[in-house]
Write an enzyme that holds these catalytic residues in place. Structure first.
Site, short mmCIF file in Angstrom:
data_model
loop_
_atom_site.label_atom_id
_atom_site.label_comp_id
_atom_site.label_asym_id
_atom_site.label_seq_id
_atom_site.Cartn_x
_atom_site.Cartn_y
_atom_site.Cartn_z
N SER A 26 41.53 31.59 53.45
CA SER A 26 41.64 30.36 54.25
C SER A 26 43.05 30.20 54.82
O SER A 26 43.22 29.69 55.94
CB SER A 26 41.23 29.12 53.45
OG SER A 26 42.18 28.80 52.46
N MET A 99 46.85 38.75 45.67
CA MET A 99 47.05 38.53 44.24
C MET A 99 47.56 39.77 43.51
O MET A 99 47.35 39.92 42.31
CB MET A 99 45.74 38.03 43.60
CG MET A 99 45.22 36.75 44.23
SD MET A 99 46.44 35.41 44.34
CE MET A 99 46.35 34.75 42.68
N ASN A 116 55.49 34.60 51.43
CA ASN A 116 54.32 34.30 50.61
C ASN A 116 54.14 32.79 50.53
O ASN A 116 55.11 32.05 50.62
CB ASN A 116 54.54 34.84 49.18
CG ASN A 116 53.38 34.56 48.25
OD1 ASN A 116 52.21 34.69 48.64
ND2 ASN A 116 53.66 34.15 47.02
N HIS A 118 52.79 29.93 47.90
CA HIS A 118 52.51 29.78 46.47
C HIS A 118 52.10 28.33 46.21
O HIS A 118 52.76 27.41 46.70
CB HIS A 118 53.76 30.15 45.67
CG HIS A 118 53.53 30.10 44.19
ND1 HIS A 118 52.75 31.02 43.53
CD2 HIS A 118 53.94 29.20 43.25
CE1 HIS A 118 52.71 30.71 42.24
NE2 HIS A 118 53.42 29.61 42.05
N SER A 145 54.64 25.97 48.34
CA SER A 145 55.93 26.46 48.86
C SER A 145 55.70 27.76 49.60
O SER A 145 54.91 28.59 49.17
CB SER A 145 56.89 26.74 47.70
OG SER A 145 56.96 25.66 46.80
N ASP A 154 57.66 35.27 42.77
CA ASP A 154 57.77 33.89 43.28
C ASP A 154 59.19 33.34 43.20
O ASP A 154 59.40 32.14 42.93
CB ASP A 154 56.81 32.96 42.50
CG ASP A 154 55.36 33.40 42.62
OD1 ASP A 154 55.00 33.97 43.66
OD2 ASP A 154 54.59 33.18 41.66
N GLU A 183 48.73 23.51 52.42
CA GLU A 183 49.07 24.92 52.64
C GLU A 183 48.76 25.32 54.08
O GLU A 183 49.54 26.00 54.74
CB GLU A 183 48.27 25.81 51.68
CG GLU A 183 48.65 25.63 50.22
CD GLU A 183 47.95 26.64 49.31
OE1 GLU A 183 47.78 27.80 49.70
OE2 GLU A 183 47.57 26.25 48.18
C1 GAR Z 1 45.99 29.73 47.89
O1 GAR Z 1 45.96 28.51 47.24
C2 GAR Z 1 47.34 30.40 47.71
O2 GAR Z 1 48.42 29.50 47.69
C3 GAR Z 1 47.17 31.03 46.35
O3 GAR Z 1 45.86 31.53 46.34
C4 GAR Z 1 45.05 30.74 47.21
C5 GAR Z 1 44.41 31.66 48.20
O4 GAR Z 1 43.46 30.97 48.98
N1 GAR Z 1 48.13 32.06 46.14
C6 GAR Z 1 48.62 32.38 44.96
O5 GAR Z 1 48.28 31.85 43.94
C7 GAR Z 1 49.66 33.49 44.99
N2 GAR Z 1 50.34 33.57 43.76
P1 GAR Z 1 43.01 31.54 50.37
O6 GAR Z 1 42.53 32.98 50.13
O7 GAR Z 1 41.88 30.67 50.78
O8 GAR Z 1 44.18 31.50 51.32
#
Ligand code: GAR
Length: 197
Positions: A26, A99, A116, A118, A145, A154, A183
């Protein structure tokens, strides 16, 4: 923006960005929606060839690259990823729910060019389970962030943050949904500024 800065940005072609995902993507979709004069998404890559976000990107006509390190090992995986990024002409890398920890070698090759997002107000709650940890700590605010990626998890320079309240009765899931909205606003806005530095 000053007159001369505006002229400079008008003359400069959009920066080229590859977005790395591991799942639904997303944030990648928000970055794609934010494309324009500042940056263009030239590749969506994933360490999970079955990532839902890759299907979405393909349907949008965005170039995609899916490769798992399983079976070939991290060095071969990162070498193939690096080649795909360079072939796509990417100057910058935006991790969006990617990830997997990138190796020091990879980060060095792209020094200062990887960002990135986070889901915490860094430097709080590096790593996983950020929302559960913020709720358990009794925090009143959570958020997200955008930071520069370094070898340390991070820990690179924070480029921007957005906050949301933690409400009574919040679960990690309800809080995650509230943070995710921020985000999607924060990431394209910060990326536009960052690639113009
Ligand atoms: C998001 O919330 C992002 O911030 C987090 O994973 C989700 C991915 O959602 N990222 C982390 O935790 C990185 N350490 P998305 O695939 O829908 O963008």
């Amino acid at each position: 923006m000053s007159g001369s800065a505006r002229e400079a940005s008008a003359e400069r072609p959009p920066a080229t960005v590859a977005v790395l995902i591991s799942g639904r993507g997303s944030n990648m979709q928000a970055l794609a929606a934010g494309q324009g004069d500042a940056y263009r998404v030239v590749l969506v890559a994933s360490d999970r060839p079955d990532a839902a976000g890759l299907d979405w990107a393909q349907a949008q006509g965005l170039p995609t690259f899916g490769l798992s390190p399983k079976g070939i090992g991290k060095p071969a995986y990162e070498a193939a990823l690096d080649a795909a990024l360079r072939e796509a002409g990417a100057e910058w890398i935006a991790l969006a729910g990617y990830m997997r920890l990138l190796s020091g070698d990879f980060v060095t090759r792209w020094q200062g060019r990887i960002v990135n997002i986070h889901p915490s107000l860094l430097p709080k709650y590096k790593g996983l389970d950020t929302h559960a940890r913020a709720i358990a700590a009794g925090d009143r605010q959570a958020g997200c962030s955008v930071h520069v990626v370094t070898e340390e998890l991070d820990a690179g320079e924070v480029l921007g943050r957005a906050s949301v309240p933690i409400l009574p009765g919040d679960t990690p899931e309800t809080l995650a949904a509230r943070v995710l909205v921020e985000e999607h606003r924060l990431y394209p806005a910060v990326l536009k500024e960052f690639v113009r530095r």
